[in-house]
Design an enzyme around this catalytic site. Structure first.
Site, short mmCIF file in Angstrom:
data_model
loop_
_atom_site.label_atom_id
_atom_site.label_comp_id
_atom_site.label_asym_id
_atom_site.label_seq_id
_atom_site.Cartn_x
_atom_site.Cartn_y
_atom_site.Cartn_z
CG HIS A 577 -2.15 -0.95 0.80
ND1 HIS A 577 -2.35 -2.17 1.38
CD2 HIS A 577 -3.11 -0.83 -0.14
CE1 HIS A 577 -3.40 -2.75 0.82
NE2 HIS A 577 -3.88 -1.95 -0.09
CD GLU A 813 -9.90 -9.32 -5.86
OE1 GLU A 813 -8.97 -8.51 -5.81
OE2 GLU A 813 -10.96 -9.16 -5.23
CG ASP A 837 -5.86 -9.42 -3.69
OD1 ASP A 837 -4.94 -9.66 -2.89
OD2 ASP A 837 -6.78 -8.65 -3.44
CB CYS A 884 -9.59 -2.24 -11.22
SG CYS A 884 -9.97 -3.71 -10.28
C1 PEP Z 1 -6.54 -5.96 -6.67
O1 PEP Z 1 -6.44 -6.92 -5.91
O2 PEP Z 1 -5.89 -5.85 -7.74
C2 PEP Z 1 -7.45 -4.85 -6.32
C3 PEP Z 1 -7.71 -3.90 -7.18
O3 PEP Z 1 -7.96 -4.84 -5.06
P1 PEP Z 1 -7.18 -4.35 -3.74
O4 PEP Z 1 -5.84 -3.81 -4.17
O5 PEP Z 1 -8.04 -3.36 -3.09
O6 PEP Z 1 -7.08 -5.65 -2.98
MG MG Z 2 -7.90 -7.20 -4.30
#
Ligand code: PEP
Ligand code: MG
Length: 950
Positions: A577, A813, A837, A884
């Site tokens: 993150h 994912e 993911d 995404c």
């Molecule tokens: C992902 O896993 O690519 C996603 C967009 O969800 P997050 O990053 O919120 O887990």
């Molecule tokens: Mg995710």
């Protein structure tokens, strides 16, 4: 993982006999989609092999290895039979727990139940329970036994005062697994109780995992509050587990036998007085357990029966665990060990029977206790470990390859921030001197903060102002003062108080307030460094490259982009993150550059290429010039991209893709549209939930979603339903701790278990939609039945709240969703690929793993294959596919994703103009050729090299 919950319980059932009960249970499992039709045969076959009656009115019917294929999803269903069902041999069952599991997960359930099984009268209580909640309480609420054994007794320990003795008691409890690391600080807050004869008592219920009592005596005579301090009891208290011990201790004290405790020279003597678990000085033998599913009910029953044949005590423990030995004659206690195949069991027997009992039991375990066992593989001899390579700082002119985390080129002096341990004395010279030292340190830090405030912008300056406020907080200084008066050093007093305050803050239910603990620790460390004369490297005047082991999202958020030209971390990956935040702030970043980067001297010139993931140390002048020219060119490209941000993204040969934005709340929407977003491709609704101190109700959510749709003015909104659980818990939504949270109850798995929350969210979304284009998707779908259950809920609500322009889809994912894309594509309206993911699960690398996540690259051909599969399957059914995850904004990935024929890219708002520009530079036929070639590569590096060549 098998857990017990009220929704799984059916109360007041009736069955004439065991067969009928099994029938009822199997139908329940089938109806709830956990197993296929034929599972009843498995339940019957298992009972034919041996009854699943556990004792105390409970049976745990489950299938056989042959019927495992019929299990769709692990779970349990409980039925209460108040009139009882004869389970054979006159054993009456009032509660049947039917298990659907593909492996030995039911051992976990047995472990949960064994606490209850130890209770007397449980059968009767289960029979009478009038609600599912009451029944669950009976199963879970039985008190745990108090841990009190040799490892919890510390005699004649060096300690200078009461606090040090208490700290040692807390350490013993922590080592025995009774408490968490914060218990020592919690204990400091507890009020000591004198018991007489110089014995003292301290207790707390906070940070306790399992009740336990530690007893410690000091090496030299001590005094506390004008009384002798001969010994200290530290209790990690949970429920009433300590009641019996307390009564016994009172008796000892009333009889004036306290000295038997504080003058004891062996832990055995103490335990004998207190009635703790006395270490048996008995013969023992060890044997490795080979049963495929561990010591589950059947073999444990066999072992208990064998042990009962010997007239004397026999105990058993698992060497690899910290749990104490249990009686080998008690089925429930044996099950509570949760022993698994490959673990070593130690059998301990009373001397009178040891010669007969130990070899007999050992042989029975080796032979499988009535089960067929495969021999365990012999452990390979441990190779002599190669000495760890000695790390050195990277040489001038060399380059380090890390992971591209945020694009851009940066140069500047390194500012290396490594937290090193600072040693400090516990005792001070005199209270007056220590007071003076602390005052000087606080003033110096205050002045440093003044300087920081002057050169920071308003938002960041606010943070430092808060730090100044904390420095003078009377609640802190008063506590410090009383510690100084007791002779502690300034550093020890300051750190103890700050640590305790930070822990209190961390324990708060409110995430935002809890995060302020980081600020407390920050100033705590600054003052400590000042007190101990440890130089903190000064922040360079000119824009610098921040070098850290790892940067937390909150660290990045408080960076000043005007001063921090770039970020390099030793650990972490592109989807950590912190990397996401760095991208959002537009600071070029390379993560996972390796430990050696931390050995650089602050001030070393660095050149960082956030697109290629490269860091060059003291770059030669020509290389630096080239890079800076590239940076300027990029700057110009970005400016040009910015000018065309509202134009559609179309390749040179006329193929259009949609470029959408990822957002976490409604407030940033204006910015998103201003950056050129054609819609929102991912609204991470968990961030909306996290911003509230309790679950937002339908009206609150509706208002939030309405704001987003209003701001989008007719552009589509793709909303992801709540994606919490696992590593993203909601403070107000307690979720059982899991060993592997990323593989646990998260995303749609969790919301399907709490249908009310999901229903509220869907209701709010549908209500907010009006006639605007709304797309709803479910996170973490790994099984077709999960999608169907979630979709069914939308369909049901849709009748009540009609929405004209609605599409319902899933996030891809989990690899199983991509592999089943053909089946899913027939039913969904769209797919959105969450590459963060998907990469983590495909490569089996935790996306936040400190050293491995650097390899979790979404351009790995294995991930690309899954994207390719998903797109083909969707297009065959006329459905669209978006991406995404962070990969969609990776400049090296855009053309490739186009070539894989992805229809939509959803990226952070800041990346939109650049991604659109990259699309405009590409042409579809070349991108297709690039994608086909990329799918043939054997590593992410090879794919990146290929992209560079194109
Ligand atoms: C992902 O896993 O690519 C996603 C967009 O969800 P997050 O990053 O919120 O887990
Ligand atoms: Mg995710």
């Amino acid at each position: 993982m098998l857990e017990l919950a009220v929704e799984q319980i059916a109360m007041g059932q009736k069955a004439a006999d065991k067969n009928q009960a099994l029938h009822l249970l199997a139908s329940h499992l089938v109806a709830d989609g956990l197993v296929a039709e034929g599972y009843l045969d498995g339940l019957r076959a298992r009972e034919a092999q041996g009854s699943t009656f556990l004792g105390q009115g409970i049976a745990i019917p489950h299938g056989t290895p042959q019927t495992r294929e019929l299990v769709f999803s692990t779970g349990v269903r409980l039925m209460q039979f108040p009139e009882g069902v004869d389970w054979g041999d006159g054993q009456i069952v009032y509660l049947a727990i039917a298990i659907a599991a593909r492996s030995d997960e039911h051992l976990r359930l047995l472990q949960l139940l064994t606490r209850a099984l130890g209770e007397t009268d449980l059968a009767e209580a289960l029979r009478r329970a009038s609600s599912a909640e009451a029944l669950l309480k009976l199963l879970q609420g039985a008190p745990q036994a108090l841990a009190l054994d040799a490892q919890l007794v510390g005699l004649n320990l060096p300690a200078e005062d009461f606090d040090e003795l208490a700290w040692r008691g807390a350490r013993l409890l922590q080592r025995a697994g009774c408490v968490d690391a914060g218990f020592a600080a919690v204990l400091q807050q507890a009020e000591p109780l004198p018991l007489g004869e110089g014995l003292w008592w301290l207790h707390s219920e906070r940070q306790v995992r399992q009740p336990g009592l530690a007893f410690i005596t000091p090496q030299q005579p001590l005094r506390y509050r004008d009384q002798p301090l001969n010994g200290l009891f530290c209790l990690a208290s949970l429920g009433a587990a300590h009641q019996a011990l307390l009564e016994r201790l009172c008796e000892v004290l009333i009889e004036g036998r306290g000295q038997m405790l504080y003058q004891a020279t062996s832990s055995r003597a103490v335990l004998e007085v207190l009635g703790g678990e006395v270490p048996a000085d008995w013969p023992s033998t060890q044997v490795m357990l080979a049963n495929p599913h561990g010591l589950h009910a059947r073999p444990a029953k066999e072992l208990a029966q064998l042990a009962k044949g010997f007239d004397g005590e026999i105990r058993l423990r698992v060497l690899e665990s910290a749990e104490p030995a249990v009686s080998a004659k008690s089925l429930s206690q044996l099950l509570s060990l949760g022993a698994r195949r490959g673990q070593t069991l130690e059998l301990i027997a009373e001397p009178a029977i040891a010669a007969d009992a130990l070899p007999a039991l050992r042989a029975a375990i080796e032979q499988g206790l009535g089960e067929d066992v495969e021999p365990l593989p012999h452990a390979a001899p441990v190779e002599a470990q190669a000495p760890a390579p000695v790390l050195a700082a990277p040489a001038a002119g060399s380059s380090l390859q890390g992971v591209a985390a945020a694009p851009g080129i940066a140069s500047g002096p390194a500012h290396v921030c490594v937290e090193r341990e600072i040693d400090y004395p516990l005792r001070g010279e005199s209270p007056a001197q220590e007071r003076q030292k602390l005052r000087a340190a606080l003033e110096a830090v205050h002045a440093d903060l003044d300087a920081l405030i002057k050169r920071s912008d308003k938002a960041i300056g606010e943070i430092f102002l808060t730090h100044q406020e904390m420095l003078g907080d009377p609640a802190l200084t008063d506590d410090v003062e009383s510690r100084l008066a007791q002779g502690e050093s300034a550093a020890a007093a300051w750190m103890a108080v700050v640590d305790a305050a930070a822990r209190r803050q961390e324990a708060l239910q409110d995430t935002l307030l809890a995060e302020r603990a980081a600020d407390l620790r920050d100033i705590g460390r600054r003052v400590l460094a000042q007190l101990c004369g440890v130089q903190q490297s000064a922040e360079p005047e000119q824009p610098y490259v921040l070098v850290m082991a790892e940067v937390g999202p909150s660290d990045v958020a408080r960076l000043d982009p005007a001063r921090v030209a770039g970020i390099v971390t030793a650990h972490g990956g592109a989807t950590a993150h912190s990397a996401i935040v760095a991208r959002a702030l537009g600071i070029p970043a390379v993560v996972g550059a390796g430990e050696s980067i931390l050995l650089l001297a602050s001030g070393t010139a660095l050149l960082l290429d956030g697109q290629r993931g490269r860091v060059t140390i003291a770059p030669p002048a020509d290389e630096l010039q080239r890079a800076l020219a590239e940076r300027d060119a990029r700057e110009q490209r970005l400016q040009a991209a910015w000018a065309k941000r509202h134009e559609p993204a179309q390749t040179r040969d006329g193929h259009a893709v949609e470029v959408f934005a990822n957002i976490g709340d409604s407030s940033s929407l204006d910015k998103v549209v201003e950056q050129g977003a054609e819609g929102v491709g991912l609204l991470r609704t968990e961030l909306i939930f996290m911003a509230h101190s309790q679950a937002p109700d339908v009206a609150t959510q509706e208002a939030e979603y309405r704001r987003v749709l209003d701001g989008l003015a007719g552009r589509p909104l793709v909303v992801r339903t709540l994606d919490v659980g696992g590593d993203k818990p909601l403070p107000y939504w307690p979720i059982a701790a899991e060993e592997n949270p990323f593989l646990g109850v998260r995303g749609v798995r969790l919301t399907l278990q709490r249908p009310q929350i999901m229903e509220d969210q869907l209701r709010a979304l549908l209500r907010a939609a009006d006639d605007r284009p709304l797309r709803i998707m479910f996170p973490m779908v790994g099984q077709v039945h999960e999608w169907r259950a979630a979709k069914a809920m939308v369909e049901r609500l849709r009748i009540e709240i009609p929405v004209r322009d609605l599409q319902v889809g899933i996030m891809v994912e989990v690899p199983s969703a991509a592999l089943l894309a053909g089946q899913l594509a027939r039913e969904v309206d769209f797919f959105s690929i969450g590459t963060n993911d998907l990469t983590q699960y495909t490569l089996a690398i935790d996306r936040g793993h400190p050293s491995l996540s650097a390899q979790a690259d979404g351009l790995h051909p294995a991930v690309l294959q899954l994207i390719d599969m998903t797109v083909r399957a969707a297009h065959a059914q006329g459905k669209w596919v978006g991406v995404c995850g962070e990969l969609a904004a990776d400049p090296q990935a855009v053309a490739l994703l186009l070539g894989l024929e992805v229809d939509e890219l959803s990226v952070s708002a800041r990346s939109i103009p650049e991604v659109k520009a990259l699309v405009r530079q590409a042409d579809l036929s070349t991108a297709r050729a690039l994608a086909r070639e990329a799918l043939q590569q054997d590593s992410a590096e090879a794919v990146r090299a290929l992209v560079e060549r194109y």
